[in-house]
Design an enzyme around this catalytic site. Structure first.
Site, PDB file in Angstrom:
ATOM      1  N   ASP A 126       0.868  -1.173   0.000  1.00 15.00           N
ATOM      2  CA  ASP A 126       0.000   0.000   0.000  1.00 15.00           C
ATOM      3  C   ASP A 126       0.908   1.228   0.000  1.00 15.00           C
ATOM      4  OD1 ASP A 126      -2.440   1.528   0.412  1.00 15.00           O
ATOM      5  OD2 ASP A 126      -1.779   1.777   2.486  1.00 15.00           O
ATOM      6  N   ARG A 132     -10.797  -1.902  -2.973  1.00 13.32           N
ATOM      7  CA  ARG A 132     -10.760  -2.895  -1.907  1.00 13.32           C
ATOM      8  C   ARG A 132     -12.134  -3.041  -1.264  1.00 13.32           C
ATOM      9  NH1 ARG A 132      -5.595   0.495  -0.002  1.00 13.32           N
ATOM     10  NH2 ARG A 132      -4.023  -0.519  -1.278  1.00 13.32           N
ATOM     11  N   ALA A 147      -0.007   5.180   1.423  1.00 20.27           N
ATOM     12  CA  ALA A 147      -0.095   6.006   2.633  1.00 20.27           C
ATOM     13  C   ALA A 147      -0.171   5.148   3.885  1.00 20.27           C
ATOM     14  CB  ALA A 147      -1.315   6.925   2.560  1.00 20.27           C
ATOM     15  N   MET A 205     -10.877   3.654   6.197  1.00 21.70           N
ATOM     16  CA  MET A 205      -9.644   3.826   5.433  1.00 21.70           C
ATOM     17  C   MET A 205      -9.234   2.531   4.730  1.00 21.70           C
ATOM     18  SD  MET A 205      -7.673   6.174   4.479  1.00 21.70           S
ATOM     19  CE  MET A 205      -8.064   7.448   5.667  1.00 21.70           C
ATOM     20  N   LYS A 233     -11.843   6.141  -2.635  1.00 18.53           N
ATOM     21  CA  LYS A 233     -12.289   7.364  -1.971  1.00 18.53           C
ATOM     22  C   LYS A 233     -13.789   7.624  -2.102  1.00 18.53           C
ATOM     23  CE  LYS A 233      -8.191   7.657  -0.576  1.00 18.53           C
ATOM     24  NZ  LYS A 233      -7.913   6.865   0.633  1.00 18.53           N
ATOM     25  N   ASP A 239      -1.663  -1.177   5.886  1.00 19.64           N
ATOM     26  CA  ASP A 239      -1.930  -0.649   7.224  1.00 19.64           C
ATOM     27  C   ASP A 239      -3.417  -0.546   7.517  1.00 19.64           C
ATOM     28  OD1 ASP A 239      -2.483   2.759   7.029  1.00 19.64           O
ATOM     29  OD2 ASP A 239      -1.934   1.616   5.265  1.00 19.64           O
ATOM     30  N   HIS A 249     -15.236   5.319   0.284  1.00 23.53           N
ATOM     31  CA  HIS A 249     -14.908   5.791   1.628  1.00 23.53           C
ATOM     32  C   HIS A 249     -15.934   6.838   2.083  1.00 23.53           C
ATOM     33  CE1 HIS A 249     -11.500   6.819   4.598  1.00 23.53           C
ATOM     34  NE2 HIS A 249     -12.544   7.537   4.966  1.00 23.53           N
ATOM     35  N   ALA A 274     -13.244  10.001  10.107  1.00 18.74           N
ATOM     36  CA  ALA A 274     -12.653   9.960   8.766  1.00 18.74           C
ATOM     37  C   ALA A 274     -11.773   8.734   8.582  1.00 18.74           C
ATOM     38  CB  ALA A 274     -11.852  11.235   8.509  1.00 18.74           C
TER      39      ALA A 274
END
Length: 269
Positions: A10, A160, A12, A48, A52, A186, A55, A44
């Site tokens: 990944d 994902r 970030a 994750m 987006k 992460d 999200h 927020a």
């Protein structure tokens, strides 16, 4: 000789952007700019790892957000409102993502170590392509250039926890088996992505979204507090099916050695 053919990272919170700060702060700004709606950083962070748009949709479905949204607007968040938030999010994210392109400590050394062993470096992200292109260029200036990059909107069903991005990396890198690939992430959706693709998975507990601390704040937090939070995060990743959990990308080599031995024994993820 290594049995592992590729490691798919990944971005970030995994290789760049300690604490995965770029996307979370921008979601808060987008909600405020578009609808004068107060979204917390903790809220927020919860979805994750997703693409987006997904999200934002997931944020609208959070009970705490939905309750306040209904109080403010008289209805639950609509897809049209998700579209508007996404449109507000994109220019903000493009303007700020390069500011968070710094490599996580140990990342450069680990990437070099893997490359020297002949292991290919794949990567994928919840960022769409127009954001990724900016981040790729910024990271390249700092020395990080993976062999392949897949963005969340490069393929249909690419987001994902679908396996599309991980499998696209495997195809592009020419690996002989997904069972010889390792997905490092992460966030839980990224671990699910690797598992669905049939890969080994390694979750990072300390440098990404789950711990959610800047590098400076992380260094200033007492170890006892970090250990407590790390245990909770580890349990979350283990419940999601992660094969291994380590603190950061710098801690990968011993785990990869274990995976190599398991492949030697004929084990599959």
């Amino acid at each position: 000789m290594t049995n592992i053919e590729a490691v798919i990272f990944d971005w970030a919170g995994t290789v760049v952007d300690f604490g995965s700060l770029a996307p979370t702060s921008i979601f808060v700004q987008a909600f405020k700019a578009q609808y004068h709606f107060d979204l917390s950083l903790d809220e927020a962070r919860q979805p994750m790892g997703l693409g987006k748009w997904d999200h934002i949709r997931a944020l609208g479905n959070l009970p705490s957000v939905d309750q306040r949204w209904q109080q403010q607007f008289g209805h639950s968040m609509t897809d049209q409102e998700v579209d508007a938030l996404y449109e507000a999010f994109m220019p903000l994210q493009k303007a700020k993502v390069a500011d968070h392109a710094g490599l996580i400590p140990g990342a450069s050394e680990i990437i070099q170590h893997l490359t020297q062993q002949g292991i290919k470096i794949g990567s994928c992200s919840g960022y769409p392509r127009e954001v990724m292109d900016i981040l790729i260029a910024a990271a390249a200036e700092l020395g990080y250039q993976p062999d392949h990059v897949v963005a969340t909107d490069d393929y249909p069903q690419g987001g994902r926890p679908h396996a599309t991005m991980a499998l696209a990396n495997a195809l592009a890198l020419g690996v002989t088996s997904v069972g010889r690939c390792v997905k490092v992430d992460d966030a839980v959706p990224g671990i699910a992505e690797g598992l669905t693709a049939g890969m080994w998975t390694v979750a990072l507990t300390d440098t990404g979204n789950e711990m959610g601390l800047t590098e400076e704040a992380y260094q200033q937090t007492p170890e006892a507090e970090l250990a407590k939070r790390r245990q909770t995060i580890t349990e979350k990743f283990q419940a999601a099916g992660a094969h291994y959990c380590v603190k950061s990308i710098a801690d990968l080599p011993p785990v990869l050695a274990k995976i190599n031995k398991r492949i030697d024994r004929g084990e599959r993820p």
